[in-house]
Design an enzyme around this catalytic site. Structure first.
Site, PDB file in Angstrom:
ATOM      1  CG  ASP A  98      -0.247  -0.371   2.525  1.00 26.22           C
ATOM      2  OD1 ASP A  98       0.988  -0.535   2.539  1.00 26.22           O
ATOM      3  OD2 ASP A  98      -0.950  -0.501   3.543  1.00 26.22           O
ATOM      4  CG  ASP A 101       6.779   6.015   6.544  1.00 24.47           C
ATOM      5  OD1 ASP A 101       7.504   6.970   6.215  1.00 24.47           O
ATOM      6  OD2 ASP A 101       6.188   5.990   7.641  1.00 24.47           O
ATOM      7  CG  PHE A 150      -0.581   8.407   9.733  1.00 25.70           C
ATOM      8  CD1 PHE A 150       0.368   7.397   9.801  1.00 25.70           C
ATOM      9  CD2 PHE A 150      -1.912   8.087   9.948  1.00 25.70           C
ATOM     10  CE1 PHE A 150      -0.005   6.090  10.077  1.00 25.70           C
ATOM     11  CE2 PHE A 150      -2.294   6.780  10.230  1.00 25.70           C
ATOM     12  CZ  PHE A 150      -1.325   5.786  10.288  1.00 25.70           C
ATOM     13  CB  VAL A 151      -2.350   8.936   3.992  1.00 25.85           C
ATOM     14  CG1 VAL A 151      -1.823  10.306   3.600  1.00 25.85           C
ATOM     15  CG2 VAL A 151      -1.363   7.844   3.612  1.00 25.85           C
ATOM     16  NE  ARG A 163      -6.927  -2.597   7.942  1.00 26.02           N
ATOM     17  CZ  ARG A 163      -5.609  -2.479   8.059  1.00 26.02           C
ATOM     18  NH1 ARG A 163      -4.909  -1.978   7.079  1.00 26.02           N
ATOM     19  NH2 ARG A 163      -4.991  -2.853   9.155  1.00 26.02           N
TER      20      ARG A 163
HETATM   21  P1  5GP Z   1       7.754   1.249   6.319  1.00 28.90           P
HETATM   22  O1  5GP Z   1       8.347  -0.036   6.801  1.00 28.90           O
HETATM   23  O2  5GP Z   1       8.052   1.552   4.861  1.00 28.90           O
HETATM   24  O3  5GP Z   1       8.120   2.398   7.224  1.00 28.90           O
HETATM   25  O4  5GP Z   1       6.197   1.161   6.510  1.00 28.90           O
HETATM   26  C1  5GP Z   1       5.418   0.346   5.770  1.00 28.90           C
HETATM   27  C2  5GP Z   1       4.101   0.083   6.464  1.00 28.90           C
HETATM   28  O5  5GP Z   1       3.797   1.071   7.461  1.00 28.90           O
HETATM   29  C3  5GP Z   1       2.973   0.170   5.464  1.00 28.90           C
HETATM   30  O6  5GP Z   1       2.741  -1.076   4.863  1.00 28.90           O
HETATM   31  C4  5GP Z   1       1.822   0.622   6.352  1.00 28.90           C
HETATM   32  O7  5GP Z   1       1.219  -0.505   6.937  1.00 28.90           O
HETATM   33  C5  5GP Z   1       2.463   1.456   7.412  1.00 28.90           C
HETATM   34  N1  5GP Z   1       2.393   2.900   7.085  1.00 28.90           N
HETATM   35  C6  5GP Z   1       3.397   3.702   6.683  1.00 28.90           C
HETATM   36  N2  5GP Z   1       2.965   4.953   6.472  1.00 28.90           N
HETATM   37  C7  5GP Z   1       1.641   4.932   6.737  1.00 28.90           C
HETATM   38  C8  5GP Z   1       0.605   5.937   6.673  1.00 28.90           C
HETATM   39  O8  5GP Z   1       0.793   7.107   6.336  1.00 28.90           O
HETATM   40  N3  5GP Z   1      -0.644   5.522   7.010  1.00 28.90           N
HETATM   41  C9  5GP Z   1      -0.935   4.244   7.390  1.00 28.90           C
HETATM   42  N4  5GP Z   1      -2.201   3.973   7.675  1.00 28.90           N
HETATM   43  N5  5GP Z   1       0.010   3.285   7.460  1.00 28.90           N
HETATM   44  C10 5GP Z   1       1.280   3.627   7.132  1.00 28.90           C
END
Ligand code: 5GP
Length: 177
Positions: A98, A101, A150-151, A163
């Site tokens: 999805d 980050d 944060f979205v 969701r």
């Molecule tokens: P990363 O490991 O790249 O930091 O984060 C990946 C996971 O963090 C995504 O699959 C998601 O589940 C969660 N995540 C990261 N940013 C966001 C955000 O802005 N909103 C939400 N709802 N989940 C996020």
């Protein structure tokens, strides 16, 4: 339904981007088949819509990993809650996420899956947060680059909710309904 926060990406814009990603993947894998690996839970809507835009044979598998829990900051700790059901050796794998980050989740997943010797492995992510990546991740198929807010919506949750929103919205944590 009441609109929460500020709509960042509309339903129509999501549909256009997912259709474009489907065309790109279909062109790149013309003549072969693809194993889509969806990362639960957030990627379930992207996976469903993307697959319907693909014009090559597609198989599906899913992994579930721990990510944020109920907070909005990445812990950096990735735990596999559900592994793939099938072998991926010699398969063309496209991981469907999805949002990227920090990149920590995908970095871990790539390392974990590469050991299983797929024929190829690429990433399709609907959203990539600009300027946040701690680990450079090559996201070959991407929907939108977004600011580091944060979205929620279209698969993305806050505390398990939102969701099902058909659009992506920036969550104002100080003004929750
Ligand atoms: P990363 O490991 O790249 O930091 O984060 C990946 C996971 O963090 C995504 O699959 C998601 O589940 C969660 N995540 C990261 N940013 C966001 C955000 O802005 N909103 C939400 N709802 N989940 C996020």
């Amino acid at each position: 339904m009441e609109t929460i926060g500020t709509v960042l990406i509309t339903e129509e814009q999501i549909a256009d981007a997912v259709a474009r990603m489907g065309r790109e993947i279909s062109a790149d894998y013309d003549g072969t088949s693809v194993l889509l690996v969806g990362i639960l839970k957030g990627a379930f809507l992207t996976m469903a819509d993307l697959a319907r835009e693909m014009r090559v044979p597609v198989e599906f598998d899913f992994m579930a990993v721990s990510s944020y829990g109920d907070a909005t900051k990445s812990s950096g700790v990735v735990r596999i809650l559900k592994d793939l059901d099938q072998e991926i050796s010699d398969r063309h794998v496209v991981i469907v996420e999805d949002i990227v980050d920090t990149g920590l989740t995908l970095h871990y997943l790539l390392e974990n899956l590469r050991v299983r010797k797929p024929a190829s492995i690429e990433i399709a992510a609907l959203l990539v947060k600009e300027g946040i990546q701690q680990i450079p991740i090559d996201v070959k198929y991407r929907g939108f680059d977004i600011p580091p807010d944060f979205v929620v919506g279209y698969g993305l949750d806050y505390g398990g909710l939102y969701r099902n929103l058909p659009y992506i919205t920036v969550l104002d944590e100080n003004n929750l309904p």
